[in-house]
Write a protein that holds these residues in place. Sequence first.
Motif, short mmCIF file in Angstrom:
data_model
loop_
_atom_site.label_atom_id
_atom_site.label_comp_id
_atom_site.label_asym_id
_atom_site.label_seq_id
_atom_site.Cartn_x
_atom_site.Cartn_y
_atom_site.Cartn_z
N SER A 22 -14.84 44.50 0.59
CA SER A 22 -15.99 43.40 -0.13
C SER A 22 -16.38 43.92 -1.33
CB SER A 22 -17.32 43.74 0.85
OG SER A 22 -17.63 45.02 1.26
N HIS A 208 -18.64 35.59 7.63
CA HIS A 208 -18.77 36.88 6.81
C HIS A 208 -20.49 37.10 6.82
CE1 HIS A 208 -14.61 36.23 5.65
NE2 HIS A 208 -14.43 37.61 5.10
N LYS A 212 -22.51 40.21 8.53
CA LYS A 212 -23.47 41.01 7.61
C LYS A 212 -24.85 41.13 8.38
CE LYS A 212 -24.37 43.70 4.04
NZ LYS A 212 -25.42 44.20 4.74
N HIS A 215 -24.91 42.77 11.67
CA HIS A 215 -24.95 44.17 11.64
C HIS A 215 -26.44 44.66 11.05
CE1 HIS A 215 -23.64 48.20 9.70
NE2 HIS A 215 -22.70 48.13 10.67
N PHE A 240 -16.37 43.37 11.13
CA PHE A 240 -17.18 43.87 9.89
C PHE A 240 -17.72 45.17 10.61
CE2 PHE A 240 -21.39 44.43 7.67
CZ PHE A 240 -20.98 44.82 6.29
N ASP A 244 -16.52 47.18 5.35
CA ASP A 244 -15.40 46.39 5.03
C ASP A 244 -15.56 45.26 5.88
OD1 ASP A 244 -14.14 48.05 2.84
OD2 ASP A 244 -13.71 49.37 4.44
N PHE A 245 -14.86 44.09 5.52
CA PHE A 245 -14.72 42.99 6.26
C PHE A 245 -13.30 42.94 6.44
CE2 PHE A 245 -18.58 41.97 4.27
CZ PHE A 245 -19.39 41.14 5.21
#
Length: 546
Positions: A22, A208, A212, A215, A240, A244-245
Amino acid sequence: MAYAQPQVLSGFYSTSFNKVNSRINQSKQIQVCMETQRGRRSMMSNHSTIKVPHVLTVAGSDSGAGAGIQADLKACAARGVFCSTVITAVTAQNTVGVQGVDIVSDDFVAKQLKSVLSDMQVDVVKTGMLPSSGVVKILHQCLREFPVQALVVDPVMVSTSGDVLAGPSILTGFREELLPMADIVTPNLKEASALLGGLKVETVSDMHSAAKLLHDMGPRNVLVKGGDLPDSLDAVDIFFDGEDFYELRSSRLKTRNTHGTGCTLASCIAAELAKGSSMLEAVKAAKCFIETALDYSKDIVIGNGPQGPFDHLLRLKRNIHNSWKQDRFNPNDLLLYAVTDSRMNRKWGRSISDAVKAAIEGGATIVQLREKDIETWDFLEAAKSCLQICRYHGVPLLINDRIDIALACDADGVHLGQSDMPSRVARTILGPEKIIGVSCKTPEQAQQAWIDGADYIGCGGIYPTNTKENNRTVGLDGLKAVCLASNLPVVAIGGIGISNASPVMAIDAPNLKGVAVVSALFDRECVLTETRKLHSVLVEATTKTK
Ligand SMILES: Cc1ncc(COP(=O)(O)OP(=O)(O)O)c(N)n1
Ligand SMILES: Cc1nc(C(=O)O)sc1CCOP(=O)(O)O
Ligand SMILES: [Mg+2]
């Protein structure tokens, strides 16, 4: 934010795993292998006790056994991990949908949790259907009292058929109690959206962002599953880890048998974690397992509804194919045993599968692929097409020497020589169902083959042969000695053809069941004609000896 587009790698199973950094906007490609299992910790704690990796699933029962507790048990069994169960609800469901749900009381869920967690050394807890906020609270308390190595949360809310399994009332419990404890949460698009208060999650880019945001709610890792992404040729999941994805892509399989993939994926992740894998390795291995199982099960038919279960143990199809047989191995199948030879087929300009088809049409009762000088890839492809022909005709197909090829194409068994993989080792690899033949020239070898769990003996060379270099001829006397010493059925091999098969069959040994032949069938212009002729000779010879 724009993300690098990964390319799909081609291969038997095509999952690609793309790290999208990312911060520096660069992508890195990692091939996911089918059965990744690294970072295995030692299971031996002292001399006589073995700590078995253990997953506890806290989920609902699915009467159709495609999803829920039943899927979790099968997934853990398939991954070699013990699975205990806390049942939160009993559903009446099938491939059409959910016809009813009976929720287990909070107290009884608590009782089950304490029973297992207080006694059974659980490594990883995996949650599925948690039908009330009370259950979420109880689970949260129990995990504080009995901490485990990892918590995998599959936030099940809606079944694949669209039926609601947990209402909005549990969202607060998920957000405030379970997610902060979770090592990974694995929502699909709808679940990610629900957890995020209705946020739109419809594209890879949305996934994505959702990963995030989820998370930020506390789980150490997030896997947003994109199975329902519209207009996507690939099945794309976003992983994720807080830094990093990763984009996991695999080609979308055309099959109705996808019921229970979410439960299975989460259980496989839990199983791999219990075996000691890192989270990334666990997710990769789980995704590969699903892809393999879906591909294997794509044509099976269970139920009449739109979403069928799949076969976690990769065995159902084989059993159907083998249903023509009463026993897994019938010694009478050894009567006319056709053994292929790629050099001969090349010489006569035919493919292995054409040669096999002709031999079967001429009366071959069992086939062995003995391909000494072809590439592994070609061997596997040939084995797969020969297997289709053999299965269609109900003729067993064995592979010479190569256990890997036999396993990869699910052949009926193998033939092994004295310097190949020992048959007792082969038996542990292949399991009890596969046929194992062993070459023996002496009575001692014949006795050992029986002890080692072989199914039949190939005894030769009966006559001199040009097909196998430096082959010792044992003659009819050697054959008789092996037959007498053997508890197993025997097939004679080496230099046998139409002109000399009768005296072989006449040696007066009831366990001599037939002859195995290479050049007399395949080093000839017409395989079909030669096989037919040999078949008549054998039928006549066996009628005489009766
Ligand atoms: C039916 C049957 N019998 C014996 C053999 C020979 O096997 P092996 O001794 O391993 O030699 P190779 O065939 O591998 O050269 C056989 N293939 N089939
Ligand atoms: C593969 C093989 N094994 C033998 C043994 O003695 O174990 S003889 C042999 C070759 C048999 O070929 P053909 O039928 O052309 O003689
Ligand atoms: Mg061999």
